[in-house]
Design a protein around this motif. Sequence first.
Motif, PDB file in Angstrom:
ATOM      1  N   VAL A 101      -8.250   6.040  -3.737  1.00 57.85           N
ATOM      2  CA  VAL A 101      -8.738   4.926  -4.562  1.00 57.85           C
ATOM      3  C   VAL A 101      -8.122   3.643  -4.027  1.00 57.85           C
ATOM      4  O   VAL A 101      -6.911   3.583  -3.780  1.00 57.85           O
ATOM      5  CB  VAL A 101      -8.369   5.128  -6.045  1.00 57.85           C
ATOM      6  CG1 VAL A 101      -8.840   3.943  -6.885  1.00 57.85           C
ATOM      7  CG2 VAL A 101      -8.982   6.429  -6.561  1.00 57.85           C
ATOM      8  N   GLN A 102      -8.960   2.631  -3.841  1.00 59.19           N
ATOM      9  CA  GLN A 102      -8.497   1.362  -3.288  1.00 59.19           C
ATOM     10  C   GLN A 102      -8.998   0.193  -4.130  1.00 59.19           C
ATOM     11  O   GLN A 102     -10.059   0.284  -4.755  1.00 59.19           O
ATOM     12  CB  GLN A 102      -8.982   1.194  -1.847  1.00 59.19           C
ATOM     13  CG  GLN A 102      -8.526   2.309  -0.929  1.00 59.19           C
ATOM     14  CD  GLN A 102      -9.018   2.117   0.491  1.00 59.19           C
ATOM     15  OE1 GLN A 102      -8.284   1.688   1.367  1.00 59.19           O
ATOM     16  NE2 GLN A 102     -10.276   2.445   0.726  1.00 59.19           N
ATOM     17  N   VAL A 103      -8.234  -0.884  -4.100  1.00 66.18           N
ATOM     18  CA  VAL A 103      -8.639  -2.137  -4.745  1.00 66.18           C
ATOM     19  C   VAL A 103      -8.522  -3.236  -3.707  1.00 66.18           C
ATOM     20  O   VAL A 103      -7.529  -3.296  -2.961  1.00 66.18           O
ATOM     21  CB  VAL A 103      -7.759  -2.458  -5.974  1.00 66.18           C
ATOM     22  CG1 VAL A 103      -8.182  -3.780  -6.609  1.00 66.18           C
ATOM     23  CG2 VAL A 103      -7.846  -1.319  -6.997  1.00 66.18           C
ATOM     24  N   ALA A 104      -9.540  -4.089  -3.637  1.00 68.50           N
ATOM     25  CA  ALA A 104      -9.561  -5.133  -2.617  1.00 68.50           C
ATOM     26  C   ALA A 104     -10.059  -6.451  -3.202  1.00 68.50           C
ATOM     27  O   ALA A 104     -10.720  -6.477  -4.242  1.00 68.50           O
ATOM     28  CB  ALA A 104     -10.460  -4.722  -1.445  1.00 68.50           C
ATOM     29  N   ILE A 105      -9.732  -7.523  -2.504  1.00 69.38           N
ATOM     30  CA  ILE A 105     -10.226  -8.852  -2.846  1.00 69.38           C
ATOM     31  C   ILE A 105     -11.016  -9.388  -1.659  1.00 69.38           C
ATOM     32  O   ILE A 105     -10.932  -8.860  -0.549  1.00 69.38           O
ATOM     33  CB  ILE A 105      -9.078  -9.819  -3.207  1.00 69.38           C
ATOM     34  CG1 ILE A 105      -8.091  -9.943  -2.035  1.00 69.38           C
ATOM     35  CG2 ILE A 105      -8.356  -9.354  -4.473  1.00 69.38           C
ATOM     36  CD1 ILE A 105      -7.007 -10.985  -2.244  1.00 69.38           C
ATOM     37  N   LEU A 106     -11.777 -10.450  -1.896  1.00 69.49           N
ATOM     38  CA  LEU A 106     -12.595 -11.050  -0.850  1.00 69.49           C
ATOM     39  C   LEU A 106     -11.853 -12.223  -0.224  1.00 69.49           C
ATOM     40  O   LEU A 106     -11.321 -13.077  -0.916  1.00 69.49           O
ATOM     41  CB  LEU A 106     -13.916 -11.533  -1.451  1.00 69.49           C
ATOM     42  CG  LEU A 106     -14.987 -12.050  -0.484  1.00 69.49           C
ATOM     43  CD1 LEU A 106     -15.443 -10.933   0.453  1.00 69.49           C
ATOM     44  CD2 LEU A 106     -16.167 -12.613  -1.263  1.00 69.49           C
ATOM     45  N   ASP A 107     -11.854 -12.275   1.110  1.00 67.68           N
ATOM     46  CA  ASP A 107     -11.270 -13.397   1.847  1.00 67.68           C
ATOM     47  C   ASP A 107     -12.259 -13.786   2.933  1.00 67.68           C
ATOM     48  O   ASP A 107     -12.314 -13.155   3.986  1.00 67.68           O
ATOM     49  CB  ASP A 107      -9.925 -13.008   2.451  1.00 67.68           C
ATOM     50  CG  ASP A 107      -9.250 -14.175   3.170  1.00 67.68           C
ATOM     51  OD1 ASP A 107      -9.615 -15.340   2.885  1.00 67.68           O
ATOM     52  OD2 ASP A 107      -8.375 -13.925   4.013  1.00 67.68           O
ATOM     53  N   GLY A 108     -13.063 -14.785   2.667  1.00 71.11           N
ATOM     54  CA  GLY A 108     -14.101 -15.182   3.607  1.00 71.11           C
ATOM     55  C   GLY A 108     -15.163 -14.110   3.703  1.00 71.11           C
ATOM     56  O   GLY A 108     -15.832 -13.785   2.718  1.00 71.11           O
ATOM     57  N   THR A 109     -15.329 -13.519   4.879  1.00 67.87           N
ATOM     58  CA  THR A 109     -16.281 -12.426   5.058  1.00 67.87           C
ATOM     59  C   THR A 109     -15.580 -11.082   5.191  1.00 67.87           C
ATOM     60  O   THR A 109     -16.205 -10.095   5.578  1.00 67.87           O
ATOM     61  CB  THR A 109     -17.156 -12.674   6.308  1.00 67.87           C
ATOM     62  OG1 THR A 109     -16.299 -12.796   7.451  1.00 67.87           O
ATOM     63  CG2 THR A 109     -17.990 -13.937   6.154  1.00 67.87           C
ATOM     64  N   ASP A 110     -14.308 -11.024   4.858  1.00 63.59           N
ATOM     65  CA  ASP A 110     -13.540  -9.779   4.913  1.00 63.59           C
ATOM     66  C   ASP A 110     -13.109  -9.356   3.521  1.00 63.59           C
ATOM     67  O   ASP A 110     -12.954 -10.190   2.612  1.00 63.59           O
ATOM     68  CB  ASP A 110     -12.272  -9.948   5.755  1.00 63.59           C
ATOM     69  CG  ASP A 110     -12.556 -10.071   7.237  1.00 63.59           C
ATOM     70  OD1 ASP A 110     -13.667  -9.700   7.663  1.00 63.59           O
ATOM     71  OD2 ASP A 110     -11.664 -10.547   7.959  1.00 63.59           O
ATOM     72  N   ALA A 115      -4.228  -2.761  -3.012  1.00 62.95           N
ATOM     73  CA  ALA A 115      -3.606  -1.611  -3.686  1.00 62.95           C
ATOM     74  C   ALA A 115      -4.359  -0.361  -3.289  1.00 62.95           C
ATOM     75  O   ALA A 115      -5.561  -0.400  -3.007  1.00 62.95           O
ATOM     76  CB  ALA A 115      -3.637  -1.790  -5.203  1.00 62.95           C
ATOM     77  N   LYS A 116      -3.658   0.763  -3.272  1.00 65.70           N
ATOM     78  CA  LYS A 116      -4.301   2.039  -2.969  1.00 65.70           C
ATOM     79  C   LYS A 116      -3.502   3.182  -3.572  1.00 65.70           C
ATOM     80  O   LYS A 116      -2.292   3.053  -3.834  1.00 65.70           O
ATOM     81  CB  LYS A 116      -4.449   2.253  -1.454  1.00 65.70           C
ATOM     82  CG  LYS A 116      -3.133   2.422  -0.721  1.00 65.70           C
ATOM     83  CD  LYS A 116      -3.347   2.503   0.790  1.00 65.70           C
ATOM     84  CE  LYS A 116      -3.914   3.826   1.220  1.00 65.70           C
ATOM     85  NZ  LYS A 116      -2.861   4.878   1.244  1.00 65.70           N
ATOM     86  N   ALA A 117      -4.188   4.274  -3.812  1.00 68.81           N
ATOM     87  CA  ALA A 117      -3.550   5.519  -4.229  1.00 68.81           C
ATOM     88  C   ALA A 117      -4.205   6.628  -3.425  1.00 68.81           C
ATOM     89  O   ALA A 117      -5.435   6.710  -3.345  1.00 68.81           O
ATOM     90  CB  ALA A 117      -3.733   5.754  -5.724  1.00 68.81           C
ATOM     91  N   ASP A 118      -3.411   7.472  -2.796  1.00 67.96           N
ATOM     92  CA  ASP A 118      -3.922   8.467  -1.857  1.00 67.96           C
ATOM     93  C   ASP A 118      -4.361   9.759  -2.536  1.00 67.96           C
ATOM     94  O   ASP A 118      -3.841  10.155  -3.580  1.00 67.96           O
ATOM     95  CB  ASP A 118      -2.859   8.804  -0.814  1.00 67.96           C
ATOM     96  CG  ASP A 118      -2.677   7.692   0.206  1.00 67.96           C
ATOM     97  OD1 ASP A 118      -3.694   7.091   0.604  1.00 67.96           O
ATOM     98  OD2 ASP A 118      -1.518   7.410   0.575  1.00 67.96           O
ATOM     99  N   SER A 119      -5.301  10.423  -1.872  1.00 68.40           N
ATOM    100  CA  SER A 119      -5.684  11.787  -2.214  1.00 68.40           C
ATOM    101  C   SER A 119      -4.596  12.745  -1.721  1.00 68.40           C
ATOM    102  O   SER A 119      -3.856  12.435  -0.790  1.00 68.40           O
ATOM    103  CB  SER A 119      -7.017  12.106  -1.537  1.00 68.40           C
ATOM    104  OG  SER A 119      -7.264  13.490  -1.531  1.00 68.40           O
ATOM    105  N   THR A 120      -4.537  13.916  -2.337  1.00 64.13           N
ATOM    106  CA  THR A 120      -3.605  14.940  -1.853  1.00 64.13           C
ATOM    107  C   THR A 120      -4.282  15.904  -0.891  1.00 64.13           C
ATOM    108  O   THR A 120      -3.625  16.799  -0.352  1.00 64.13           O
ATOM    109  CB  THR A 120      -3.008  15.739  -3.021  1.00 64.13           C
ATOM    110  OG1 THR A 120      -4.048  16.463  -3.681  1.00 64.13           O
ATOM    111  CG2 THR A 120      -2.300  14.815  -4.011  1.00 64.13           C
TER     112      THR A 120
END
Length: 257
Positions: A101-110, A115-120
């Motif tokens: 699971v990941q959380v992201a923000i927008l910066d220009g076109t990227d 934040a992230k939480a990994d699978s086992t």
Amino acid sequence: MGRAVPAVTRALDILELFLDSAPLSAADIIERLSLPRTTVHELLATLTDRSYLVPVPGQPTRYVLGLRLFQLGSIVADQLDLAHEARREAEVVAARCDETVQVAILDGTDVVYIAKADSTHPVRLVSAVGRRLPAHCTGLGKVLLSGLSAEALDARYPRDRELAGMTPRSITSPARLREHLAEVRERGIAYDDCESNEAVHCVAAPVYDHTGAMAAAMSISVPSLRWSDDRRREWGGLVREGAALLSRRLGYLASSS
């Protein structure tokens, strides 16, 4: 826990009426809360005296929220840490689906992963906080781009310039990108069907802040070997739920309509 104080509870009930309606009169409050007239007038006098409510100019019997609430709300907003709250909610969602699971923000076109939480699972998406990817190739990015105005989108993606792809399934046409974002806007959710990684599917949903603006997006990333139509529906519902809970952590109050 101690006993709730009835007078405080009633005062808070009055203030919370203004979340859905404004301005309100004493008669409106009496009708909606079924409180005694004298009680309501006493509470209104106290709330007005402390600047939690103010009379509407020219309509002294009607009230709106006052500056004191704005001051308190601003302090709460300043205390909220998007990355910290995102990590907490990502971990909750990951524990339920056992996928990345990941959380992201927008910066220009990227998009930038905050934040992230990994699978086992031994086979899983490998990513890192701080990583950047082209927004138009990711579910997270497509959600965030769907929240932009037409003018802001044109500034980032000129209509006459092809887009660079990451896989053969990436969107590279500016016209197709705009059509796709309209679909994302309508659904309220975006999919990355092997568009940024040929072996990974993602589903993403928007996260809103206390102003109602789209502040981030949350995704669940699943290797193709574990992806299916059932997972598409199930994880779509889960990421919506997780994004909504993160939005609430950031102070977002969804419309009741």
